[in-house]
Scaffold this active site. Structure first.
Site, PDB file in Angstrom:
ATOM      1  N   LYS A  84       0.854  -1.188   0.000  1.00  0.00           N
ATOM      2  CA  LYS A  84       0.000   0.000   0.000  1.00  0.00           C
ATOM      3  C   LYS A  84       0.889   1.237   0.000  1.00  0.00           C
ATOM      4  CE  LYS A  84      -4.330   0.909   2.489  1.00  0.00           C
ATOM      5  NZ  LYS A  84      -4.972   0.697   3.795  1.00  0.00           N
TER       6      LYS A  84
HETATM    7  O1  G3P Z   1      -9.316   1.928   4.847  1.00  0.00           O
HETATM    8  C1  G3P Z   1      -9.024   3.222   5.274  1.00  0.00           C
HETATM    9  C2  G3P Z   1      -9.518   3.401   6.645  1.00  0.00           C
HETATM   10  O2  G3P Z   1      -8.722   2.694   7.525  1.00  0.00           O
HETATM   11  C3  G3P Z   1      -9.665   4.812   7.060  1.00  0.00           C
HETATM   12  O3  G3P Z   1     -10.824   4.837   7.777  1.00  0.00           O
HETATM   13  O4  G3P Z   1     -12.434   5.704   9.382  1.00  0.00           O
HETATM   14  O5  G3P Z   1      -9.997   6.325   9.563  1.00  0.00           O
HETATM   15  O6  G3P Z   1     -11.394   7.264   7.746  1.00  0.00           O
HETATM   16  P1  G3P Z   1     -11.176   6.100   8.668  1.00  0.00           P
END
Ligand code: G3P
Length: 215
Positions: A84
């Site tokens: 990634k």
């Molecule tokens: O897959 C990306 C994720 O981990 C981010 O999620 O909720 O931190 O925006 P969030």
């Protein structure tokens, strides 16, 4: 649409894997850091034993060369590892170089369709548009998935998959599928929420009560 789990927590992965619904796992530096004291390589190895599908491991270098170096190391850990990298021009360089060596990448932190188009052109295996974080800005995050899906479908050269990421609630999963995402990567809590319905619980209670009261 496939379901990935967005976590580095082994108990959550073990539990979701036992439901038979998991096609892969995504991690990021925040999720790895949340597992206090865990060694990155060991965590990825443990995940690989539980899930037979792509496992994203994120590079932390900011330059393309550094990302490639990290990516080569991660890819040697297990054949299911996907490298990634952030959606920057340095990230594109890394995607391009790694693709030439047959190493699959996931371009993360995507917030507009041009970033997704360029990532696909560079050779990304997957792109990760962050729908929840787009929603947080007052813009419809799902529109991003629709645009990327339309662009990719209209270009026969593009084989890149779309992961709907930054999923915050069950409706995001449904809307991602309808908008054309190939995968939704979900926090464990959102998967649990998706399976709960008060009418299911009430129905079970009623069935059991009727069963007990049968003559
Ligand atoms: O897959 C990306 C994720 O981990 C981010 O999620 O909720 O931190 O925006 P969030």
């Amino acid at each position: 649409m496939q379901i990935y789990l967005d976590t580095a927590n082994i108990s959550e992965i073990r539990e979701a894997a036992s439901w038979g619904i998991l096609s892969g796992v995504t991690t990021n530096p925040t999720l790895i850091a949340r597992e206090k004291g865990a060694d990155f390589k060991s965590v990825i190895g443990e995940i690989a034993e539980l899930v037979d599908g792509p496992i994203s491991a994120e590079a932390v270098s900011l330059d393309g060369e550094g990302m490639v170096k990290e990516g080569l190391e991660f890819a040697a850990w297990h054949p299911n590892v996907i490298v990634k990298v952030p959606c920057t021009t340095e990230g594109l360089k890394a995607v391009y170089q790694l693709a030439k060596q047959g190493i699959r990448t996931n371009v993360t932190l995507i917030f507009n369709a041009s970033q997704a188009l360029l990532s696909a052109r560079a050779g990304a295996f997957i792109v990760s548009p962050f729908v929840g974080r787009v929603d947080d800005t007052g813009v419809d995050g799902m529109q991003l998935i629709r645009e990327i899906s339309q662009i990719y479908k209209g270009d026969s050269e593009i084989k890149t998959k779309i992961i709907s990421a930054s999923i915050r609630h069950p409706r995001h999963i449904i809307d991602s599928a309808l908008a054309g995402a190939d995968i939704a990567t979900c926090p464990f809590k959102v998967l649990q929420m998706s399976m709960r319905h008060p009418l299911t619980d009430r129905g079970i209670e009623q069935f059991l009560a009727d069963w007990k009261a049968r003559g």
